[in-house]
Design an enzyme around this catalytic site. Structure first.
Site, PDB file in Angstrom:
ATOM      1  N   TYR A  56       0.701  -0.785  -0.060  1.00 23.35           N
ATOM      2  CA  TYR A  56       0.158  -0.465   0.725  1.00 23.35           C
ATOM      3  C   TYR A  56       0.887   1.383   0.213  1.00 23.35           C
ATOM      4  O   TYR A  56       0.895   2.315  -0.383  1.00 23.35           O
ATOM      5  CB  TYR A  56      -0.957  -0.327   1.246  1.00 23.35           C
ATOM      6  N   ARG A  59       1.650   1.691  -3.218  1.00 22.73           N
ATOM      7  CA  ARG A  59       0.150   2.746  -4.244  1.00 22.73           C
ATOM      8  C   ARG A  59      -0.055   4.192  -3.951  1.00 22.73           C
ATOM      9  O   ARG A  59       0.353   5.307  -4.919  1.00 22.73           O
ATOM     10  CB  ARG A  59      -0.891   1.475  -3.849  1.00 22.73           C
ATOM     11  N   GLN A  94     -15.335   2.598  -6.018  1.00 20.75           N
ATOM     12  CA  GLN A  94     -14.673   1.464  -5.961  1.00 20.75           C
ATOM     13  C   GLN A  94     -13.018   2.233  -5.817  1.00 20.75           C
ATOM     14  O   GLN A  94     -12.720   0.566  -4.843  1.00 20.75           O
ATOM     15  CB  GLN A  94     -14.599   0.189  -6.365  1.00 20.75           C
ATOM     16  N   ASN A  95     -12.870   3.221  -5.969  1.00 18.32           N
ATOM     17  CA  ASN A  95     -11.730   2.793  -5.627  1.00 18.32           C
ATOM     18  C   ASN A  95     -11.353   4.284  -4.744  1.00 18.32           C
ATOM     19  O   ASN A  95     -11.888   4.432  -4.014  1.00 18.32           O
ATOM     20  CB  ASN A  95     -11.266   4.645  -7.154  1.00 18.32           C
ATOM     21  N   ASP A  97      -8.848   5.784  -4.345  1.00 20.10           N
ATOM     22  CA  ASP A  97      -7.854   7.268  -4.679  1.00 20.10           C
ATOM     23  C   ASP A  97      -8.531   8.658  -4.816  1.00 20.10           C
ATOM     24  O   ASP A  97      -9.821   8.271  -4.078  1.00 20.10           O
ATOM     25  CB  ASP A  97      -7.208   6.917  -5.662  1.00 20.10           C
ATOM     26  N   HIS A 112     -14.607   1.307  -0.953  1.00 21.30           N
ATOM     27  CA  HIS A 112     -13.916  -0.026  -0.653  1.00 21.30           C
ATOM     28  C   HIS A 112     -12.433   1.086   0.200  1.00 21.30           C
ATOM     29  O   HIS A 112     -11.480   0.588   0.461  1.00 21.30           O
ATOM     30  CB  HIS A 112     -13.104   0.156  -1.806  1.00 21.30           C
ATOM     31  N   CYS A 139      -1.082   5.724  16.837  1.00 20.27           N
ATOM     32  CA  CYS A 139      -2.429   6.079  16.585  1.00 20.27           C
ATOM     33  C   CYS A 139      -2.024   7.685  16.541  1.00 20.27           C
ATOM     34  O   CYS A 139      -2.502   8.022  18.464  1.00 20.27           O
ATOM     35  CB  CYS A 139      -3.416   5.233  17.395  1.00 20.27           C
ATOM     36  N   LEU A 206     -14.171   0.881 -21.461  1.00 22.90           N
ATOM     37  CA  LEU A 206     -13.462   0.359 -22.177  1.00 22.90           C
ATOM     38  C   LEU A 206     -13.443  -0.364 -22.894  1.00 22.90           C
ATOM     39  O   LEU A 206     -13.419  -0.863 -24.551  1.00 22.90           O
ATOM     40  CB  LEU A 206     -12.219   0.180 -21.545  1.00 22.90           C
TER      41      LEU A 206
HETATM   42  N1  APR Z   1     -11.393   3.600 -19.811  1.00 23.88           N
HETATM   43  C1  APR Z   1     -12.360   3.188 -19.267  1.00 23.88           C
HETATM   44  N2  APR Z   1     -12.048   2.149 -18.511  1.00 23.88           N
HETATM   45  C2  APR Z   1     -11.371   1.741 -19.020  1.00 23.88           C
HETATM   46  C3  APR Z   1      -9.613   2.171 -19.257  1.00 23.88           C
HETATM   47  C4  APR Z   1     -10.137   4.100 -19.369  1.00 23.88           C
HETATM   48  N3  APR Z   1      -8.870   4.340 -19.861  1.00 23.88           N
HETATM   49  N4  APR Z   1      -8.351   1.112 -19.245  1.00 23.88           N
HETATM   50  C5  APR Z   1      -9.664   0.222 -18.054  1.00 23.88           C
HETATM   51  N5  APR Z   1     -10.813   0.348 -18.208  1.00 23.88           N
HETATM   52  C6  APR Z   1     -11.684  -0.529 -17.624  1.00 23.88           C
HETATM   53  C7  APR Z   1     -11.419  -2.221 -18.155  1.00 23.88           C
HETATM   54  O1  APR Z   1     -12.114  -2.192 -19.675  1.00 23.88           O
HETATM   55  C8  APR Z   1     -12.288  -3.193 -16.544  1.00 23.88           C
HETATM   56  O2  APR Z   1     -13.476  -2.597 -17.200  1.00 23.88           O
HETATM   57  O3  APR Z   1     -12.200  -0.195 -16.352  1.00 23.88           O
HETATM   58  C9  APR Z   1     -12.135  -1.434 -15.680  1.00 23.88           C
HETATM   59  C10 APR Z   1     -11.302  -1.715 -14.136  1.00 23.88           C
HETATM   60  O4  APR Z   1     -11.873  -3.441 -13.693  1.00 23.88           O
HETATM   61  P1  APR Z   1     -10.757  -3.139 -13.238  1.00 23.88           P
HETATM   62  O5  APR Z   1      -9.518  -4.051 -12.815  1.00 23.88           O
HETATM   63  O6  APR Z   1     -11.467  -5.349 -11.974  1.00 23.88           O
HETATM   64  O7  APR Z   1     -11.518  -2.479 -11.439  1.00 23.88           O
HETATM   65  P2  APR Z   1     -12.535  -2.194 -11.038  1.00 23.88           P
HETATM   66  O8  APR Z   1     -13.739  -3.224 -11.129  1.00 23.88           O
HETATM   67  O9  APR Z   1     -12.626  -1.421 -10.170  1.00 23.88           O
HETATM   68  O10 APR Z   1     -12.620  -3.494  -9.545  1.00 23.88           O
HETATM   69  C11 APR Z   1     -13.770  -3.708  -8.794  1.00 23.88           C
HETATM   70  O11 APR Z   1     -12.238  -5.152  -7.232  1.00 23.88           O
HETATM   71  O12 APR Z   1      -9.695  -5.679  -6.730  1.00 23.88           O
HETATM   72  C12 APR Z   1     -11.221  -5.281  -6.291  1.00 23.88           C
HETATM   73  O13 APR Z   1     -11.067  -3.285  -4.515  1.00 23.88           O
HETATM   74  C13 APR Z   1     -10.838  -4.108  -6.092  1.00 23.88           C
HETATM   75  O14 APR Z   1     -12.312  -2.172  -5.833  1.00 23.88           O
HETATM   76  C14 APR Z   1     -11.481  -3.017  -7.071  1.00 23.88           C
HETATM   77  C15 APR Z   1     -13.178  -3.835  -7.381  1.00 23.88           C
END
Ligand code: APR
Length: 237
Positions: A56, A59, A94-95, A97, A112, A139, A206
């Site tokens: 972490y 990241r 879900q992000n 950031d 999350h 803490c 995407l």
């Molecule tokens: N623009 C739009 N979409 C995009 C781009 C982009 N430039 N690049 C990638 N993507 C899309 C991918 O096609 C995919 O569908 O973003 C999505 C990313 O999917 P994941 O990597 O699975 O991310 P997410 O869906 O947020 O994951 C959910 O899983 O691991 C856990 O806690 C973590 O919050 C996360 C959760």
């Protein structure tokens, strides 16, 4: 104009800001490189806190060097522009950031958790933590050391803000998922929950998510292009 718009974002909205996604068709997602069971579960943290904290820390440093992209700014404009049109935005991400906030979004539900915060496992206090988190850090609230963890939700833990999320889904006029693969519940089930209330749904991604079949409409392309275009269209009506 839809009155109450519910937007769910995933890692794809931050991909063009240089933050990795987790599951990428190209196979270079974070979980293709790192083992989630060793880095993103309470058991992993209990077993090897130093390795989890280092993951972490890396990241967090990457995030501190990242900048919001046009998709984040467009969603902030949407939040600002809806009230004048009698509407409102519920933004759930879900992000972990803070790019939505840095782009100007005022109300963001981080289901999350947040990478730039630390949580005390004794008193439960959360503290803004924009630096490396070491196992013996104390803490700031209760003074205990060796009890801080990243304020993020790990696999097997309950996501945050679920009551507010399900209430908002029940009274939304439009549900839009942006940049999420639809691979992880409960977020992946929000589109079906909205549809059950008769809420129109749209996927902005995407490429097609695992749950793409659940959506009424889809717009594909990089978020930095598709999201500003969608927001301008909405705010023009
Ligand atoms: N623009 C739009 N979409 C995009 C781009 C982009 N430039 N690049 C990638 N993507 C899309 C991918 O096609 C995919 O569908 O973003 C999505 C990313 O999917 P994941 O990597 O699975 O991310 P997410 O869906 O947020 O994951 C959910 O899983 O691991 C856990 O806690 C973590 O919050 C996360 C959760």
């Amino acid at each position: 104009m839809s009155k109450h718009i519910f937007v769910l974002t995933g890692a794809g909205v931050s991909a063009e800001s240089g933050l990795g996604t987790f599951r990428d068709k190209s196979g270079d997602g974070i979980w293709s490189t790192f083992d989630a069971s060793k880095l993103a579960t309470p058991q992993a943290f209990a077993r090897d806190p130093t390795t989890v904290l280092a993951f972490y820390d890396a990241r967090r440093r990457n995030l501190l060097n990242a900048k919001p992209n046009p998709a984040h700014f467009a969603l902030a404009r949407l939040e600002q522009g809806l009230p004048a049109r009698g509407g409102r935005l519920t933004l759930v991400t879900q992000n972990i950031d803070d790019l939505h906030e840095r782009a100007g979004s005022k109300r963001v539900l981080h289901m999350h958790g947040e990478l730039l915060k630390a949580r005390c496992q004794i008193c439960g206090a959360t503290t803004i933590w924009p630096r490396d988190l070491n196992i013996d850090d104390a803490c700031p609230e209760c003074g205990h050391s060796g009890v801080l963890r990243p304020d993020v939700v790990w696999f097997g833990e309950l996501p945050l803000h679920l009551d507010a999320i399900y209430t908002a889904l029940s009274n939304a006029d439009l549900f839009v998922a942006i940049g999420t693969s639809g691979a992880v519940h409960p977020a992946a089930g929000f589109v079906a929950e909205a549809a059950a209330y008769g809420v129109p749904t749209c996927e902005i991604n995407l490429d097609a998510a695992d749950n793409a079949y659940c959506f009424d409409e889809a717009r594909y392309g990089p978020a930095s292009e598709t999201v500003p275009a969608w927001v301008e269209e909405l705010l023009r009506t």
